[in-house]
Each structure stands twice: as structure tokens, then as C-alpha cells.
Design a protein around this motif. Structure first.
Motif, mmCIF file in Angstrom:
data_model
loop_
_atom_site.group_PDB
_atom_site.id
_atom_site.type_symbol
_atom_site.label_atom_id
_atom_site.label_comp_id
_atom_site.label_asym_id
_atom_site.label_seq_id
_atom_site.Cartn_x
_atom_site.Cartn_y
_atom_site.Cartn_z
ATOM 1 N N ALA A 279 10.663 5.942 10.262
ATOM 2 C CA ALA A 279 11.585 7.026 9.931
ATOM 3 C C ALA A 279 11.565 7.323 8.443
ATOM 4 C CB ALA A 279 13.000 6.678 10.394
ATOM 5 N N LEU A 280 11.594 6.283 7.620
ATOM 6 C CA LEU A 280 11.576 6.499 6.176
ATOM 7 C C LEU A 280 10.256 7.111 5.716
ATOM 8 C CD1 LEU A 280 13.351 3.314 4.771
ATOM 9 C CD2 LEU A 280 14.241 5.644 4.890
ATOM 10 N N ALA A 281 9.157 6.726 6.350
ATOM 11 C CA ALA A 281 7.869 7.325 5.995
ATOM 12 C C ALA A 281 7.882 8.823 6.286
ATOM 13 C CB ALA A 281 6.743 6.639 6.762
ATOM 14 N N ASP A 282 8.454 9.210 7.422
ATOM 15 C CA ASP A 282 8.529 10.630 7.781
ATOM 16 C C ASP A 282 9.422 11.401 6.816
ATOM 17 O OD1 ASP A 282 6.837 10.410 9.949
ATOM 18 O OD2 ASP A 282 8.450 10.067 11.392
ATOM 19 N N VAL A 283 10.603 10.837 6.505
ATOM 20 C CA VAL A 283 11.534 11.502 5.590
ATOM 21 C C VAL A 283 10.904 11.637 4.207
ATOM 22 C CG1 VAL A 283 13.766 11.300 4.434
ATOM 23 C CG2 VAL A 283 13.568 10.768 6.871
ATOM 24 N N ALA A 284 10.256 10.567 3.746
ATOM 25 C CA ALA A 284 9.638 10.600 2.420
ATOM 26 C C ALA A 284 8.491 11.597 2.373
ATOM 27 C CB ALA A 284 9.143 9.204 2.039
ATOM 28 N N ALA A 285 7.711 11.680 3.439
ATOM 29 C CA ALA A 285 6.604 12.636 3.467
ATOM 30 C C ALA A 285 7.113 14.065 3.412
ATOM 31 C CB ALA A 285 5.759 12.426 4.723
ATOM 32 N N ALA A 286 8.259 14.320 4.048
ATOM 33 C CA ALA A 286 8.843 15.657 4.032
ATOM 34 C C ALA A 286 9.584 15.953 2.738
ATOM 35 C CB ALA A 286 9.791 15.831 5.229
ATOM 36 N N VAL B 92 0.812 -1.226 0.000
ATOM 37 C CA VAL B 92 0.000 0.000 0.000
ATOM 38 C C VAL B 92 0.840 1.268 0.000
ATOM 39 C CG1 VAL B 92 -1.884 -1.190 1.183
ATOM 40 C CG2 VAL B 92 -0.194 0.074 2.534
ATOM 41 N N GLY B 93 2.159 1.151 0.145
ATOM 42 C CA GLY B 93 3.004 2.335 0.294
ATOM 43 C C GLY B 93 3.250 2.645 1.751
ATOM 44 N N ALA B 94 4.176 3.551 1.990
ATOM 45 C CA ALA B 94 4.527 3.909 3.363
ATOM 46 C C ALA B 94 3.324 4.493 4.093
ATOM 47 C CB ALA B 94 5.673 4.913 3.365
ATOM 48 N N ILE B 95 3.277 4.235 5.396
ATOM 49 C CA ILE B 95 2.205 4.759 6.234
ATOM 50 C C ILE B 95 2.842 5.610 7.324
ATOM 51 C CG2 ILE B 95 0.343 4.178 7.834
ATOM 52 C CD1 ILE B 95 -0.001 1.563 6.274
ATOM 53 N N GLY B 96 2.556 6.896 7.315
ATOM 54 C CA GLY B 96 3.128 7.793 8.311
ATOM 55 C C GLY B 96 3.581 9.087 7.681
ATOM 56 N N GLY B 97 3.842 10.060 8.524
ATOM 57 C CA GLY B 97 4.255 11.365 8.044
ATOM 58 C C GLY B 97 3.073 12.148 7.496
ATOM 59 N N THR B 98 3.252 13.448 7.395
ATOM 60 C CA THR B 98 2.216 14.331 6.858
ATOM 61 C C THR B 98 2.758 15.016 5.622
ATOM 62 O OG1 THR B 98 1.342 14.724 9.082
ATOM 63 C CG2 THR B 98 0.677 16.264 7.346
ATOM 64 N N LEU B 99 2.081 14.807 4.507
ATOM 65 C CA LEU B 99 2.537 15.451 3.281
ATOM 66 C C LEU B 99 2.226 16.949 3.322
ATOM 67 C CD1 LEU B 99 2.800 12.527 2.324
ATOM 68 C CD2 LEU B 99 1.953 13.265 0.106
ATOM 69 N N PRO B 100 3.081 17.780 2.718
ATOM 70 C CA PRO B 100 2.820 19.217 2.700
ATOM 71 C C PRO B 100 1.595 19.542 1.860
ATOM 72 C CG PRO B 100 4.678 18.689 1.288
ATOM 73 C CD PRO B 100 4.325 17.433 2.033
ATOM 74 N N GLU B 101 0.866 20.566 2.269
ATOM 75 C CA GLU B 101 -0.260 21.032 1.474
ATOM 76 C C GLU B 101 0.269 21.691 0.203
ATOM 77 O OE1 GLU B 101 -3.333 20.448 2.172
ATOM 78 O OE2 GLU B 101 -3.031 19.584 4.168
ATOM 79 N N ARG B 102 -0.641 21.896 -0.751
ATOM 80 C CA ARG B 102 -0.254 22.535 -2.007
ATOM 81 C C ARG B 102 0.390 23.898 -1.734
ATOM 82 N NH1 ARG B 102 -1.961 21.688 -7.166
ATOM 83 N NH2 ARG B 102 -3.600 20.290 -6.397
ATOM 84 N N GLY B 103 1.569 24.108 -2.243
ATOM 85 C CA GLY B 103 2.271 25.377 -2.059
ATOM 86 C C GLY B 103 3.093 25.450 -0.784
ATOM 87 N N GLU B 104 2.881 24.504 0.144
ATOM 88 C CA GLU B 104 3.600 24.553 1.409
ATOM 89 C C GLU B 104 5.078 24.239 1.218
ATOM 90 O OE1 GLU B 104 2.165 21.844 4.349
ATOM 91 O OE2 GLU B 104 3.235 22.808 5.981
#
Length: 344
Positions: free
Chosen positions: A244-251, A162-174
Motif C-alpha cells: 500500500a505504501l509503495a502504491d501511495v508513494a508512487a502516486a 533497495v527502496g519500495a517495490i511496487g506502484g507505477t511512477l507517472p511519466e514526465r508531465g503526467e
């Protein structure tokens, strides 16, 4: 009703379970020896610990992972899970992770979804857990080849990446507002023990004096929310744990990944997958003592946006959809597995 068993070692299982549970549209009850997470959306059954003597055939001749003889905690937690199943009559049980709980639920006639972890999982206990499951959930992208070894062809057909689970992706323009600071290195250590000791980080700093360093986790500082630090980092130096990788990837930050020793070669398997793809990560075999200036410069030139295929923010929702479909099928015999139903 859906049940969700959460393993009590570390914090990653609870974080993943909470993210998935919040995506489910029907009531979900957590079962764990951990306290109820503050963000958990449903009921919580507190289970006793299954402590016991590891010398008394606690692995049942290798057929199971942890069933210590004479353990009152094991007896009481098993009875508590059985009692909850009898009263709640769940339509599915998600297990992250325990072969014993998965088997117990299946013996009660409940459809089982198990969460797979990376690594070599070819021992008899792991194989049993995967074989009795109707769905095998994996929190890595389908493109990540060879993350897990030891599954039978039948179990692999039931695996849903399903892909990584975790982290918050930035909003559009963030992304523009959270541009990284120049030459800022963030060391993201784990709680399970790793090579990122204070001395090792100090040696790395001395080999790259033009960079500003921050050390979080492990022997470094601890913060409740690492995201603001990730947003300002030019490069993240991290272990290969899933959270950790989910957080780094989300950022969307380029990384230097140093896999740590874990049972079943869990982090080595994830590092192997990273090496085989186009993700923005340099993978090292060990924590080196010199050459960090060049490593950081090479990593900072990578495009962090390439993490999108590892973590697109939809992993928890896709896992919830697979669980909901399993619950809707209610364990009907003869139904094709998730791969045949187009869920892969």
C-alpha cells in the motif's frame, strides 16, 4: 538459472517477486503454492501446501517457523524443491519468505538471497534465515531507520535496502494531467484485516463532511487497479503495509497512515520509520473517531513529491542487480558482502 520462492499468504509477495523477476536478464523460475501470476516472465513450479497440525511441534522447538510433523504436503513440497534444484542447478535462490526453503536451498549449496520484512525479527528461526543468506533484500529506502530489529551485525552488513517495490511512477508531465480533486479522501484498506471497518469510515466521514470519501479494500469496494483512484485523491488514508505504501508513494499523494496489528510488529516498525523521516505522511496510533476535518487539512498541505526517496521506481531493478551479482559470484568463499561491494 535463478530460482525464486514466493510465499503463498497474501498477494504482496507475488507482486514483489514478479516485479523483480521481470528485471532479471536471465531465466527465473518461480516456486510457490500460489498459481503462476499472469505477468510472471519464466517457468513456474507449483508446490503442494504444507498443511499440518500446529500442535505437533510445528515450530521444531522454536528453531523453525513451520515444519508440522507428519505433513505429507511438507514432505512433498520439500522433495519438489530439492528435485528442481537438482535438475535446474540454479546459480542463486531468492526466498520471499520462508526460513525452511532458505535453509533447504543452502543445504544444497545454492547461494541464498532472502527478503526481509519490517518488524522485530529476533526469534531463532528468523535469525537462522538471515545468517545463512548471502544477501538480505529490504524493500524500503536506506534512509528509513530502524525498520527491522533483531539482525546480527553480520546480517546487517549483508542487508541491501533497495527502496519500495511496487506502484507505477507517472511519466514526465503526467503529474499535471493527474492533479488530485479538491478535498477527496481515499481510504485504502488491506486484505489482512484492519480498523477501517464500514462503521469507522462512516464516523470519519461524518466528522469531515466537506470532504468526498471513497473506501477501497477490506469492507469497502474492491477494484483491479487502485491507481486511477490514487491519482484523483487529495489525501490517502492507509495502513502501513509495504504494498500500500509503495502504491501511495508512487502516486505521490500525501497520506494519513494508521499501522495495523501484525506479527512481529511489522506495520508498527514501518510507521516508526515514517515518523523519523521527512515523508509526507501523518502517522496515527489508531483509527480515531473524530477530528478528521483537521487531520485531512493538515495532510493535504504536505508535499507528495517528498515520497520520491521512498519509491523512486528503481527498487525492483536494484534488487535484481543484487541478485544477479550474487548469482555471478556463485557463492565463492571469501567474497565480501553487498555493503562492502558498494551495493548498499
Amino acid at each position: 538459472m535463478i530460482g525464486y520462492y514466493v510465499h503463498h499468504h497474501g498477494s504482496g509477495h507475488a507482486s514483489r517477486a514478479t516485479a523483480i523477476a521481470r528485471e532479471l536478464d536471465e531465466p527465473v523460475t518461480g516456486l510457490s503454492s500460489l498459481p503462476r501470476p499472469s505477468a510472471w516472465p519464466g517457468d513456474w513450479v507449483q508446490l503442494p501446501l504444507d498443511s499440518g497440525d500446529a500442535d505437533d511441534d510445528a515450530r521444531a522447538q522454536g528453531r523453525l517457523h513451520w515444519v508440522p510433523l507428519g505433513s505429507e504436503g511438507l514432505r512433498d513440497r520439500t522433495a519438489r524443491v530439492s528435485s528442481w534444484i537438482a535438475s535446474a542447478r540454479p546459480r542463486a535462490l531468492v526466498v520471499d519468505v520462508s526460513v525452511e526453503v532458505a535453509l533447504l536451498g543452502r543445504l544444497h549449496g545454492v547461494p541464498i538471497a532472502v527478503v526481509a520484512l519490517p518488524g522485530t525479527r529476533d526469534d531463532e528461526a528468523h535469525r537462522l534465515g538471515f545468517e545463512i543468506a548471502s544477501v538480505v533484500l529490504a524493500a524500503w529506502p536506506p534512509e528509513a531507520a530502524d525498520v527491522i530489529r533483531g539482525l546480527s551485525p553480520a546480517a546487517l552488513r549483508r542487508l541491501v535496502a533497495v527502496g519500495a517495490i511496487g506502484g507505477t511512477l507517472p511519466e514526465r508531465g503526467e503529474e499535471l494531467r493527474s492533479a488530485p480533486l479538491p478535498r477527496r479522501a481515499l481510504v485504502l484498506a488491506g486484505s489482512g484485516g484492519d480498523d477501517f471497518t464500514a462503521a469507522a469510515v462512516l464516523r470519519a466521514q461524518r466528522s469531515a463532511p466537506e470532504w468526498t470519501w471513497e473506501h477501497l479494500g477490506g469492507s469497502g469496494a474492491w477494484v483491479d487497479d487502485v491507481r486511477p483512484r490514487l491519482d484523483t485523491a487529495s489525501v490517502v488514508i492507509t495502513h502501513a503495509g509495504q504494498g500500500a505504501l509503495a502504491d501511495v508513494a508512487a502516486a505521490r499523494r500525501p497520506a494519513i497512515v494508521i499501522p495495523q496489528s501484525r506479527p512481529h510488529d511489522e506495520q508498527l516498525a514501518t510507521a516508526r520509520a515514517l515518523r523519523s523521516g521527512d515523508w509526507p505522511a501523518l502517522v496515527l496510533d489508531r483509527c480515531v473517531t473524530s477530528g478528521w476535518q483537521e487531520l485531512l487539512e493538515r495532510a493535504s498541505a504536505l508535499d507528495g513529491a517528498q515520497w520520491a526517496s521512498w519509491n523512486d521506481g528503481g527498487g525492483a531493478a536494484r534488487a535484481a542487480a543484487a541478485i544477479a551479482q550474487l548469482a555471478g559470484l556463485h557463492g565463492v568463499d571469501g567474497v565480501d558482502g553487498p555493503a562492502e561491494r558498494g551495493m548498499r
